[in-house]
Design an enzyme around this catalytic site. Sequence first.
Site, PDB file in Angstrom:
ATOM      1  N   ASP A  32       0.842  -4.720  -6.465  1.00 17.18           N
ATOM      2  CA  ASP A  32       2.209  -4.408  -6.901  1.00 17.18           C
ATOM      3  C   ASP A  32       2.507  -5.023  -7.948  1.00 17.18           C
ATOM      4  OD1 ASP A  32       4.645  -3.475  -6.260  1.00 17.18           O
ATOM      5  OD2 ASP A  32       5.308  -4.999  -4.975  1.00 17.18           O
ATOM      6  N   ASN A  34       3.053  -3.188 -11.350  1.00 17.23           N
ATOM      7  CA  ASN A  34       3.030  -2.385 -12.455  1.00 17.23           C
ATOM      8  C   ASN A  34       4.182  -2.407 -13.088  1.00 17.23           C
ATOM      9  OD1 ASN A  34       0.438  -2.162 -11.387  1.00 17.23           O
ATOM     10  ND2 ASN A  34       0.276  -0.060 -11.194  1.00 17.23           N
ATOM     11  N   TRP A  37       5.513  -5.590 -14.915  1.00 16.79           N
ATOM     12  CA  TRP A  37       4.595  -5.791 -16.095  1.00 16.79           C
ATOM     13  C   TRP A  37       5.204  -4.969 -17.433  1.00 16.79           C
ATOM     14  CZ3 TRP A  37       0.911  -3.709 -19.235  1.00 16.79           C
ATOM     15  CH2 TRP A  37      -0.045  -4.315 -19.784  1.00 16.79           C
ATOM     16  N   THR A  78       3.439   6.345   1.414  1.00 15.81           N
ATOM     17  CA  THR A  78       4.343   7.788   2.008  1.00 15.81           C
ATOM     18  C   THR A  78       5.775   7.602   1.339  1.00 15.81           C
ATOM     19  OG1 THR A  78       4.623   6.331   4.167  1.00 15.81           O
ATOM     20  CG2 THR A  78       3.191   8.570   4.221  1.00 15.81           C
ATOM     21  N   ASN A  80       6.398   6.028  -1.494  1.00 15.78           N
ATOM     22  CA  ASN A  80       6.420   6.438  -3.120  1.00 15.78           C
ATOM     23  C   ASN A  80       6.602   7.686  -3.576  1.00 15.78           C
ATOM     24  OD1 ASN A  80       3.697   3.884  -3.326  1.00 15.78           O
ATOM     25  ND2 ASN A  80       5.853   3.405  -3.568  1.00 15.78           N
ATOM     26  N   ARG A 200      -1.241  -9.448  -1.724  1.00 17.94           N
ATOM     27  CA  ARG A 200      -0.447  -8.526  -2.437  1.00 17.94           C
ATOM     28  C   ARG A 200      -0.152  -9.537  -3.778  1.00 17.94           C
ATOM     29  NH1 ARG A 200       4.441  -5.102  -0.295  1.00 17.94           N
ATOM     30  NH2 ARG A 200       5.277  -4.529  -2.249  1.00 17.94           N
ATOM     31  N   ARG A 206       6.000  -8.984   1.423  1.00 19.80           N
ATOM     32  CA  ARG A 206       5.890  -7.941   2.611  1.00 19.80           C
ATOM     33  C   ARG A 206       4.708  -6.737   2.750  1.00 19.80           C
ATOM     34  NH1 ARG A 206      10.454  -6.729  -0.973  1.00 19.80           N
ATOM     35  NH2 ARG A 206       9.705  -4.936  -2.749  1.00 19.80           N
ATOM     36  N   SER A 208       5.213  -3.593   3.473  1.00 18.55           N
ATOM     37  CA  SER A 208       5.316  -2.046   3.047  1.00 18.55           C
ATOM     38  C   SER A 208       4.580  -0.963   3.699  1.00 18.55           C
ATOM     39  CB  SER A 208       5.158  -2.228   1.425  1.00 18.55           C
ATOM     40  OG  SER A 208       6.120  -3.214   0.830  1.00 18.55           O
ATOM     41  N   GLU A 219      -5.733 -12.767   7.358  1.00 22.97           N
ATOM     42  CA  GLU A 219      -4.952 -13.794   6.619  1.00 22.97           C
ATOM     43  C   GLU A 219      -4.234 -13.247   5.605  1.00 22.97           C
ATOM     44  OE1 GLU A 219      -5.038 -16.801   7.527  1.00 22.97           O
ATOM     45  OE2 GLU A 219      -6.190 -16.431   9.106  1.00 22.97           O
TER      46      GLU A 219
HETATM   47  C1  IPE Z   1       3.770  -0.817  -2.017  1.00 26.50           C
HETATM   48  O1  IPE Z   1       4.140  -1.120  -3.320  1.00 26.50           O
HETATM   49  C2  IPE Z   1       2.843   0.522  -2.187  1.00 26.50           C
HETATM   50  C3  IPE Z   1       1.674   0.293  -3.158  1.00 26.50           C
HETATM   51  C4  IPE Z   1       1.229  -0.761  -3.776  1.00 26.50           C
HETATM   52  C5  IPE Z   1       0.955   1.675  -3.339  1.00 26.50           C
HETATM   53  P1  IPE Z   1       5.912  -0.623  -3.398  1.00 26.50           P
HETATM   54  O2  IPE Z   1       6.191  -1.249  -4.793  1.00 26.50           O
HETATM   55  O3  IPE Z   1       6.058   0.806  -3.105  1.00 26.50           O
HETATM   56  O4  IPE Z   1       6.688  -1.366  -2.110  1.00 26.50           O
HETATM   57  P2  IPE Z   1       8.020  -1.716  -1.839  1.00 26.50           P
HETATM   58  O5  IPE Z   1       8.657  -0.459  -1.892  1.00 26.50           O
HETATM   59  O6  IPE Z   1       8.444  -2.579  -2.987  1.00 26.50           O
HETATM   60  O7  IPE Z   1       8.032  -2.461  -0.698  1.00 26.50           O
HETATM   61  C1  IPE Z   2       2.514  -0.714  -7.882  1.00 24.44           C
HETATM   62  O1  IPE Z   2       3.493  -1.122  -8.781  1.00 24.44           O
HETATM   63  C2  IPE Z   2       2.106   0.464  -8.005  1.00 24.44           C
HETATM   64  C3  IPE Z   2       2.700   1.482  -6.964  1.00 24.44           C
HETATM   65  C4  IPE Z   2       3.391   1.264  -6.024  1.00 24.44           C
HETATM   66  C5  IPE Z   2       2.317   3.058  -7.279  1.00 24.44           C
HETATM   67  P1  IPE Z   2       4.964  -0.736  -8.596  1.00 24.44           P
HETATM   68  O2  IPE Z   2       5.193   0.596  -9.544  1.00 24.44           O
HETATM   69  O3  IPE Z   2       5.537  -0.870  -7.382  1.00 24.44           O
HETATM   70  O4  IPE Z   2       5.727  -1.826  -9.563  1.00 24.44           O
HETATM   71  P2  IPE Z   2       6.960  -2.769  -9.590  1.00 24.44           P
HETATM   72  O5  IPE Z   2       6.919  -3.035  -7.898  1.00 24.44           O
HETATM   73  O6  IPE Z   2       8.151  -1.777  -9.830  1.00 24.44           O
HETATM   74  O7  IPE Z   2       6.775  -3.604 -10.537  1.00 24.44           O
HETATM   75 MG    MG Z   3       6.419  -2.409  -6.447  1.00 24.09          MG
END
Ligand code: IPE
Ligand code: IPE
Ligand code: MG
Length: 257
Positions: A32, A34, A37, A78, A80, A200, A206, A208, A219
């Site tokens: 999580d 990206n 960043w 799902t 996403n 994570r 969390r 998710s 753990e």
């Molecule tokens: C969880 O990340 C799903 C993946 C890393 C693929 P999200 O960024 O989608 O999670 P939430 O919605 O913030 O909990």
């Molecule tokens: C994780 O990074 C990648 C996926 C969930 C596909 P995010 O895209 O959720 O990045 P943030 O949480 O918005 O920073």
């Molecule tokens: Mg995210």
Amino acid sequence: MVETLVFAPTKVNLKEAINKSRLPKHIAIIMDGNGRWAKQKGMLRAFGHENGTKAVRQTVETCAELGIKYLTLYAFSTENWNRPKIEIDTLMRLLVSSLKKEINTLSDNKIKLSAIGNLEALPKKVHRELLEVIELTKNNERMTLTLALSYGSREELINAVKEISHKVKNNIISSENIDESLINKHLYTQNLPDVDLVIRTSGEQRISNFLLWQIAYAELYFTSVLWPDFTKENLYEAIVEYQKRERRFGKTSEQIS
Ligand code: IPE
Ligand code: IPE
Ligand code: MG
């Protein structure tokens, strides 16, 4: 000040601090951060996803080197699917290009690729490429890399309940025989052992909708590092921390030692 310098773990000794005989068998990572960043750098979210693939490659190689047998990466949930179409398209495009690019790395490192989730929901091109790489790497035995794609734990459990109730209705199994092992056999993860360590990144604490059943006794390790910044050393750190924990599985500390 001097003490901090002396005792600050260096990159070398973090790796050496890992006890090779007590490695987690199955590590699952919620990759999580990206988007944040990229935003920090004044760039578009897509830039974060592109750089996230580099962290994926390094993590996969490091796990294989260490002797981790199962690595599962949460790549697309799902939920996403509710993101803007342009972002979904970017993620799917990156998936196809990474699969094409990494096939040799997977083969060279004797890594078997597998996937969990509602794979039918993926664009045809992604689905096809995925099945191809799975087929090409199916005999590799050093490590199993599982991508969770269009994966949702609740959906997985709903499917399992449907299949089991169908079998009960048709007298293939009796409801008396429903136990943990039967449920395991009806999950996408039927060929994987329970998760030992969940990592994570990005500071969110969390789950998710990730592997709810399979992490029952895992753990949990949370780090504020954003996924594209996640390095070998961050992984070593997580494993060292995991090895400090006492996994009691309901027993007392005395029973364990
Ligand atoms: C969880 O990340 C799903 C993946 C890393 C693929 P999200 O960024 O989608 O999670 P939430 O919605 O913030 O909990
Ligand atoms: C994780 O990074 C990648 C996926 C969930 C596909 P995010 O895209 O959720 O990045 P943030 O949480 O918005 O920073
Ligand atoms: Mg995210």
